[in-house]
Design a protein around this motif. Structure first.
Motif, PDB file in Angstrom:
ATOM      1  N   GLN A 179      -9.787 -93.557  59.996  1.00 38.10           N
ATOM      2  CA  GLN A 179      -9.539 -94.656  60.929  1.00 38.10           C
ATOM      3  C   GLN A 179      -8.530 -95.644  60.349  1.00 38.10           C
ATOM      4  OE1 GLN A 179     -13.842 -95.663  61.463  1.00 38.10           O
ATOM      5  NE2 GLN A 179     -13.235 -96.010  63.588  1.00 38.10           N
ATOM      6  N   VAL A 180      -8.721 -95.994  59.090  1.00 39.23           N
ATOM      7  CA  VAL A 180      -7.813 -96.945  58.447  1.00 39.23           C
ATOM      8  C   VAL A 180      -6.412 -96.380  58.365  1.00 39.23           C
ATOM      9  CG1 VAL A 180      -7.316 -98.174  56.295  1.00 39.23           C
ATOM     10  CG2 VAL A 180      -9.670 -98.048  57.133  1.00 39.23           C
ATOM     11  N   ALA A 181      -6.292 -95.123  57.942  1.00 38.24           N
ATOM     12  CA  ALA A 181      -4.975 -94.504  57.805  1.00 38.24           C
ATOM     13  C   ALA A 181      -4.257 -94.408  59.149  1.00 38.24           C
ATOM     14  CB  ALA A 181      -5.114 -93.119  57.176  1.00 38.24           C
ATOM     15  N   LYS A 182      -4.983 -94.026  60.172  1.00 40.05           N
ATOM     16  CA  LYS A 182      -4.366 -93.923  61.496  1.00 40.05           C
ATOM     17  C   LYS A 182      -3.916 -95.288  62.010  1.00 40.05           C
ATOM     18  CE  LYS A 182      -6.479 -89.691  63.296  1.00 40.05           C
ATOM     19  NZ  LYS A 182      -7.319 -89.104  64.356  1.00 40.05           N
ATOM     20  N   ARG A 183      -4.723 -96.322  61.747  1.00 37.62           N
ATOM     21  CA  ARG A 183      -4.346 -97.662  62.198  1.00 37.62           C
ATOM     22  C   ARG A 183      -3.088 -98.135  61.461  1.00 37.62           C
ATOM     23  NH1 ARG A 183      -7.177-101.827  64.571  1.00 37.62           N
ATOM     24  NH2 ARG A 183      -8.232-100.096  65.615  1.00 37.62           N
ATOM     25  N   ILE A 184      -3.028 -97.869  60.155  1.00 39.04           N
ATOM     26  CA  ILE A 184      -1.837 -98.245  59.391  1.00 39.04           C
ATOM     27  C   ILE A 184      -0.601 -97.576  59.966  1.00 39.04           C
ATOM     28  CG2 ILE A 184      -0.679 -97.964  57.149  1.00 39.04           C
ATOM     29  CD1 ILE A 184      -3.504 -98.240  55.864  1.00 39.04           C
ATOM     30  N   GLU A 185      -0.689 -96.282  60.180  1.00 34.28           N
ATOM     31  CA  GLU A 185       0.463 -95.541  60.725  1.00 34.28           C
ATOM     32  C   GLU A 185       0.857 -96.052  62.103  1.00 34.28           C
ATOM     33  OE1 GLU A 185       0.684 -91.299  60.672  1.00 34.28           O
ATOM     34  OE2 GLU A 185       2.014 -91.691  58.987  1.00 34.28           O
ATOM     35  N   ALA A 186      -0.135 -96.271  62.960  1.00 31.13           N
ATOM     36  CA  ALA A 186       0.159 -96.726  64.321  1.00 31.13           C
ATOM     37  C   ALA A 186       0.892 -98.059  64.306  1.00 31.13           C
ATOM     38  CB  ALA A 186      -1.138 -96.835  65.127  1.00 31.13           C
ATOM     39  N   GLU A 187       0.441 -98.987  63.469  1.00 30.95           N
ATOM     40  CA  GLU A 187       1.061-100.306  63.451  1.00 30.95           C
ATOM     41  C   GLU A 187       2.437-100.281  62.797  1.00 30.95           C
ATOM     42  OE1 GLU A 187      -0.850-103.854  63.043  1.00 30.95           O
ATOM     43  OE2 GLU A 187      -2.804-103.179  63.737  1.00 30.95           O
ATOM     44  N   LEU A 188       2.590 -99.470  61.749  1.00 27.15           N
ATOM     45  CA  LEU A 188       3.910 -99.378  61.133  1.00 27.15           C
ATOM     46  C   LEU A 188       4.908 -98.723  62.072  1.00 27.15           C
ATOM     47  CD1 LEU A 188       3.084 -98.450  57.433  1.00 27.15           C
ATOM     48  CD2 LEU A 188       4.012-100.591  58.298  1.00 27.15           C
ATOM     49  N   ARG A 189       4.461 -97.731  62.814  1.00 27.45           N
ATOM     50  CA  ARG A 189       5.368 -97.099  63.780  1.00 27.45           C
ATOM     51  C   ARG A 189       5.728 -98.079  64.892  1.00 27.45           C
ATOM     52  NH1 ARG A 189       1.856 -93.003  64.035  1.00 27.45           N
ATOM     53  NH2 ARG A 189       1.774 -93.105  66.308  1.00 27.45           N
ATOM     54  N   ARG A 190       4.800 -98.934  65.238  1.00 29.14           N
ATOM     55  CA  ARG A 190       5.100 -99.950  66.257  1.00 29.14           C
ATOM     56  C   ARG A 190       6.202-100.886  65.766  1.00 29.14           C
ATOM     57  NH1 ARG A 190       3.056-105.062  67.158  1.00 29.14           N
ATOM     58  NH2 ARG A 190       1.472-104.819  65.545  1.00 29.14           N
ATOM     59  N   TRP A 191       6.174-101.217  64.476  1.00 28.52           N
ATOM     60  CA  TRP A 191       7.212-102.089  63.916  1.00 28.52           C
ATOM     61  C   TRP A 191       8.539-101.367  63.754  1.00 28.52           C
ATOM     62  CZ3 TRP A 191       7.674-107.155  63.103  1.00 28.52           C
ATOM     63  CH2 TRP A 191       6.521-107.943  63.160  1.00 28.52           C
ATOM     64  N   ARG A 192       8.480-100.115  63.273  1.00 27.38           N
ATOM     65  CA  ARG A 192       9.709 -99.404  62.934  1.00 27.38           C
ATOM     66  C   ARG A 192      10.192 -98.510  64.065  1.00 27.38           C
ATOM     67  NH1 ARG A 192       9.369 -96.198  57.587  1.00 27.38           N
ATOM     68  NH2 ARG A 192      11.614 -96.186  57.928  1.00 27.38           N
ATOM     69  N   GLY A 193       9.245 -97.798  64.689  1.00 21.84           N
ATOM     70  CA  GLY A 193       9.601 -96.907  65.779  1.00 21.84           C
ATOM     71  C   GLY A 193      10.329 -95.650  65.354  1.00 21.84           C
TER      72      GLY A 193
END
Length: 204
Positions: free
Chosen positions: A181-195
């Protein structure tokens, strides 16, 4: 053609380490740094290649500053006060080969020191720790920490508005919060910033 993920050129390694490409090549040739040469034209030796994990291990063993790691500060993740089982799962999922450097701190004091030296773009912190909110607020004011995730194990209702005011970008709650859960949340939010990052996971 694009080099496969987790494999670096001599130029990329040189930028990571703050040395010249010639120095990196010499280290490979004399066995100081692990790597290989790709086949060149007419059966000769081609360009040098290195596994990112090996390069980072080399840097750690030789006391080189981690702030020079290629890929930018958004790859650096700091976990503060997070349960050991969760930390191990996050490290297994967000590996250096996938472009991440995951560091841990046992409490807010250690976390503050890591923030000052590592300059992480992602902070994941147990909000039950004393001064957890203060460290998160500091990460907001000094800049550079794009993603700030609160993990809470409290049974009482969560004050979402306060979490947002403190500076957290999201939160995870419950006694069974998992590393995945933590890893997926990190990835999701970083992708939101970087795309631009390709996820390690099939679905978020």
């Amino acid at each position: 053609p694009r080099i496969q993920r987790g494999v670096l050129t001599a130029g990329e390694v040189a930028r990571m380490m703050g040395v010249s490409s010639r120095t990196v090549g010499a280290w490979l040739d004399n066995g100081t740094l692990d790597g290989w040469r790709v086949p060149g034209p007419k059966g000769g030796l081609g360009d040098r290649r290195f596994f990112r994990d090996s390069v980072i291990s080399f840097m750690k063993n030789h006391g080189m500053p981690m702030r020079l790691i290629a890929g930018g500060p958004w790859d650096k993740v700091l976990l503060v006060g997070i349960q050991a089982r969760v930390v191990e799962d996050v490290k297994d999922l967000l590996t250096t080969a996938n472009g991440y450097l995951v560091t841990t701190a046992v409490d807010v004091i250690d976390g503050a020191m890591e923030v000052g030296t590592l300059h992480p773009a992602t902070l994941v912190i147990d909000r039950g720790l004393p001064m957890a909110d203060e460290l998160t607020s500091r990460c907001c004011t000094v800049g550079g920490t794009l993603v700030r995730i609160a993990v809470t194990y409290e049974n009482s209702p969560l004050d979402v508005e306060r979490i947002a005011r403190v500076g957290y970008t999201s939160y995870l709650e419950g006694h069974e919060v998992s590393g995945e859960q933590v890893a997926k949340r990190i990835e999701a939010e970083l992708r939101r910033w970087r795309g631009v990052r390709t996820s390690c996971f099939p679905v978020i």
